[in-house]
Design a protein around this motif. Structure first.
Motif, PDB file in Angstrom:
ATOM      1  N   ASP A   8       0.830  -1.177  -0.092  1.00  0.00           N
ATOM      2  CA  ASP A   8       0.262  -0.093   0.356  1.00  0.00           C
ATOM      3  C   ASP A   8       1.397   1.232  -0.153  1.00  0.00           C
ATOM      4  O   ASP A   8       2.408   1.447   0.226  1.00  0.00           O
ATOM      5  CB  ASP A   8      -1.275   0.092   1.153  1.00  0.00           C
ATOM      6  CG  ASP A   8      -1.452   1.583   1.465  1.00  0.00           C
ATOM      7  OD1 ASP A   8      -2.090   0.938   0.874  1.00  0.00           O
ATOM      8  OD2 ASP A   8      -1.317   2.129   2.698  1.00  0.00           O
ATOM      9  N   THR A  50     -12.431   6.541   1.776  1.00  0.00           N
ATOM     10  CA  THR A  50     -11.253   6.095   0.608  1.00  0.00           C
ATOM     11  C   THR A  50     -11.606   6.514  -0.658  1.00  0.00           C
ATOM     12  O   THR A  50     -12.794   6.641  -1.068  1.00  0.00           O
ATOM     13  CB  THR A  50     -10.780   4.256   0.438  1.00  0.00           C
ATOM     14  OG1 THR A  50     -12.047   3.770  -0.120  1.00  0.00           O
ATOM     15  CG2 THR A  50     -10.762   3.512   1.352  1.00  0.00           C
ATOM     16  N   GLY A  51     -10.193   7.166  -1.176  1.00  0.00           N
ATOM     17  CA  GLY A  51      -9.899   8.225  -2.358  1.00  0.00           C
ATOM     18  C   GLY A  51     -10.590   9.463  -1.710  1.00  0.00           C
ATOM     19  O   GLY A  51     -11.916   9.912  -1.047  1.00  0.00           O
ATOM     20  N   THR A 117      -2.810   0.984  -5.204  1.00  0.00           N
ATOM     21  CA  THR A 117      -3.210   1.860  -3.534  1.00  0.00           C
ATOM     22  C   THR A 117      -4.267   2.687  -4.185  1.00  0.00           C
ATOM     23  O   THR A 117      -4.852   2.380  -5.243  1.00  0.00           O
ATOM     24  CB  THR A 117      -2.091   3.071  -3.933  1.00  0.00           C
ATOM     25  OG1 THR A 117      -2.181   4.445  -3.353  1.00  0.00           O
ATOM     26  CG2 THR A 117      -1.611   3.406  -5.350  1.00  0.00           C
ATOM     27  N   THR A 118      -5.140   3.273  -3.400  1.00  0.00           N
ATOM     28  CA  THR A 118      -6.038   4.182  -3.601  1.00  0.00           C
ATOM     29  C   THR A 118      -5.818   5.538  -4.042  1.00  0.00           C
ATOM     30  O   THR A 118      -7.048   6.001  -4.583  1.00  0.00           O
ATOM     31  CB  THR A 118      -7.119   4.086  -2.837  1.00  0.00           C
ATOM     32  OG1 THR A 118      -7.216   4.942  -1.620  1.00  0.00           O
ATOM     33  CG2 THR A 118      -8.414   2.968  -2.397  1.00  0.00           C
ATOM     34  N   THR A 142      -3.455   2.229  -9.285  1.00  0.00           N
ATOM     35  CA  THR A 142      -3.762   2.897  -8.438  1.00  0.00           C
ATOM     36  C   THR A 142      -4.780   3.328  -8.848  1.00  0.00           C
ATOM     37  O   THR A 142      -5.798   2.242  -8.961  1.00  0.00           O
ATOM     38  CB  THR A 142      -3.059   3.955  -8.891  1.00  0.00           C
ATOM     39  OG1 THR A 142      -3.856   4.804 -10.163  1.00  0.00           O
ATOM     40  CG2 THR A 142      -1.378   4.398  -9.104  1.00  0.00           C
ATOM     41  N   GLY A 143      -5.613   4.399  -7.925  1.00  0.00           N
ATOM     42  CA  GLY A 143      -6.880   4.428  -7.653  1.00  0.00           C
ATOM     43  C   GLY A 143      -7.900   5.305  -8.935  1.00  0.00           C
ATOM     44  O   GLY A 143      -8.368   4.983  -9.485  1.00  0.00           O
ATOM     45  N   GLN A 148     -13.540   0.776  -9.056  1.00  0.00           N
ATOM     46  CA  GLN A 148     -13.992   0.262  -6.777  1.00  0.00           C
ATOM     47  C   GLN A 148     -12.652   0.693  -5.423  1.00  0.00           C
ATOM     48  O   GLN A 148     -11.914  -0.742  -6.491  1.00  0.00           O
ATOM     49  CB  GLN A 148     -14.603  -0.634  -7.202  1.00  0.00           C
ATOM     50  CG  GLN A 148     -16.405  -0.871  -7.276  1.00  0.00           C
ATOM     51  CD  GLN A 148     -16.821  -2.209  -7.255  1.00  0.00           C
ATOM     52  OE1 GLN A 148     -16.604  -3.066  -8.246  1.00  0.00           O
ATOM     53  NE2 GLN A 148     -18.049  -1.931  -6.178  1.00  0.00           N
ATOM     54  N   LEU A 149     -12.488   1.688  -5.243  1.00  0.00           N
ATOM     55  CA  LEU A 149     -11.691   2.056  -4.676  1.00  0.00           C
ATOM     56  C   LEU A 149     -11.704   1.353  -3.384  1.00  0.00           C
ATOM     57  O   LEU A 149     -12.712   0.082  -2.874  1.00  0.00           O
ATOM     58  CB  LEU A 149     -11.455   3.474  -3.704  1.00  0.00           C
ATOM     59  CG  LEU A 149     -11.794   3.703  -4.772  1.00  0.00           C
ATOM     60  CD1 LEU A 149     -11.712   5.608  -4.094  1.00  0.00           C
ATOM     61  CD2 LEU A 149      -9.927   3.839  -5.560  1.00  0.00           C
ATOM     62  N   LYS A 150     -10.720   0.306  -2.316  1.00  0.00           N
ATOM     63  CA  LYS A 150     -10.885  -0.635  -1.292  1.00  0.00           C
ATOM     64  C   LYS A 150     -12.062   0.247  -0.098  1.00  0.00           C
ATOM     65  O   LYS A 150     -12.094   1.656  -0.003  1.00  0.00           O
ATOM     66  CB  LYS A 150      -9.054  -0.090  -0.199  1.00  0.00           C
ATOM     67  CG  LYS A 150      -8.276  -0.390  -1.127  1.00  0.00           C
ATOM     68  CD  LYS A 150      -6.747  -0.197  -0.199  1.00  0.00           C
ATOM     69  CE  LYS A 150      -5.719  -0.290  -1.398  1.00  0.00           C
ATOM     70  NZ  LYS A 150      -4.602  -0.019  -0.529  1.00  0.00           N
ATOM     71  N   VAL A 155      -8.088  -2.943  -6.784  1.00  0.00           N
ATOM     72  CA  VAL A 155      -6.906  -3.363  -6.478  1.00  0.00           C
ATOM     73  C   VAL A 155      -6.363  -3.963  -6.818  1.00  0.00           C
ATOM     74  O   VAL A 155      -4.475  -4.335  -7.097  1.00  0.00           O
ATOM     75  CB  VAL A 155      -6.197  -1.847  -5.364  1.00  0.00           C
ATOM     76  CG1 VAL A 155      -6.728  -1.705  -4.898  1.00  0.00           C
ATOM     77  CG2 VAL A 155      -5.414  -0.641  -6.507  1.00  0.00           C
ATOM     78  N   ALA A 182      -9.818  -4.633   1.747  1.00  0.00           N
ATOM     79  CA  ALA A 182      -8.796  -5.207   0.439  1.00  0.00           C
ATOM     80  C   ALA A 182      -7.712  -6.620  -0.296  1.00  0.00           C
ATOM     81  O   ALA A 182      -8.759  -7.061  -0.406  1.00  0.00           O
ATOM     82  CB  ALA A 182      -8.180  -4.008  -0.553  1.00  0.00           C
TER      83      ALA A 182
END
Ligand code: XBP
Ligand code: MG
Length: 232
Positions: A8, A50-51, A117-118, A142-143, A148-150, A155, A182
């Protein structure tokens, strides 16, 4: 056999949140003449979203910005991304103590490395270049690369695809409960290395929880192999 480690970034490769992202978010609010200044404590609460763009949008809505919150959040986040990238290019961002030794040891042991990573690629790339150098990472997801983010595992799944490895031959290094979720959901054994924002969180399913990379029992390549072996 342990073939790769997936790192991460935020809170893991570097302590980015309090002294990096947070001032950049607040400077972006100011640049857009929005009367919001997140305190370090408030920001700690918001980290479960997140994000950065989603984090801004959620807070705008909570403060009563109903119409156009998503568009405004997107504009503020573009500014924040530019400011954070500039900060990294100007001042750098130190890696967490002990991380460079771990990376050097993994390399020497022939264990490949990737990032999941997000965060946004615009700042992730210069941060990784400045902390880890140019030829260390085989895959950086990456994000920007996921829908869909963590805590969603997308990811991690994409990082495994990029490495061409099954989840069972990989170890993840995360700093937070959301990141752990995640990695676990992707079936990847995970070491959590906490920081000031995440030290009080619960880490169900973690293969180890450490306070840092360095110290009397550092996280080195041999320990990564041992933790991975214990799981599989
Ligand atoms: C970190 C994040 C990121 C950063 C901000 O989560 O959620 O959103 O806080 O980065 P993780 P952006 O460490 O689990 O990847 O503003 O670029 O989204
Ligand atoms: Mg993190």
């Amino acid at each position: 056999m342990l073939r790769a480690v997936i790192f991460d970034v935020d809170g893991t490769v570097a302590d980015t949140e309090r002294h990096g992202h947070l001032p950049a978010f607040n400077a972006a609010f100011a640049e857009h003449r929005i009367d919001i200044v997140w305190s370090p404590e408030e920001y700690g609460q918001l980290l479960h979203i997140t994000g950065g763009r989603r984090r801004i949008a959620a807070d705008l809505r909570a403060r009563g910005f109903a119409d156009g919150a998503d568009e405004l959040a997107a504009a503020v986040h573009r500014t924040k991304t530019r400011l954070f990238r500039e900060r990294i290019l100007t001042h750098g961002m130190p890696p967490r103590p002990g991380l460079v030794d771990l990376v050097t040891g993994l390399r020497a042991a022939g264990i490949r490395m990737a990032v999941a990573t997000t965060g946004t690629r615009t700042w992730v790339e210069p941060l990784l270049q400045r902390t880890l150098g140019d030829d260390v990472l085989d895959v950086v997801v990456t994000g920007d690369d996921v829908r869909q983010l963590k805590p969603h595992p997308e990811v991690y799944r994409r990082a495994l695809d990029g490495l061409g490895l099954p989840a069972a031959s990989v170890l993840a290094v995360e700093d937070s409960a959301v990141g752990l979720q995640a990695a676990c959901a992707a079936g990847v054994a995970t070491v959590v290395v906490t920081n000031e924002y995440t030290v009080g969180q619960e880490f169900p399913g973690a293969d180890a929880v450490l306070r840092g990379f360095d110290g009397p029992e550092p996280l080195d390549a041999r320990r990564c192999r041992d933790l991975h072996r214990q799981r599989h």
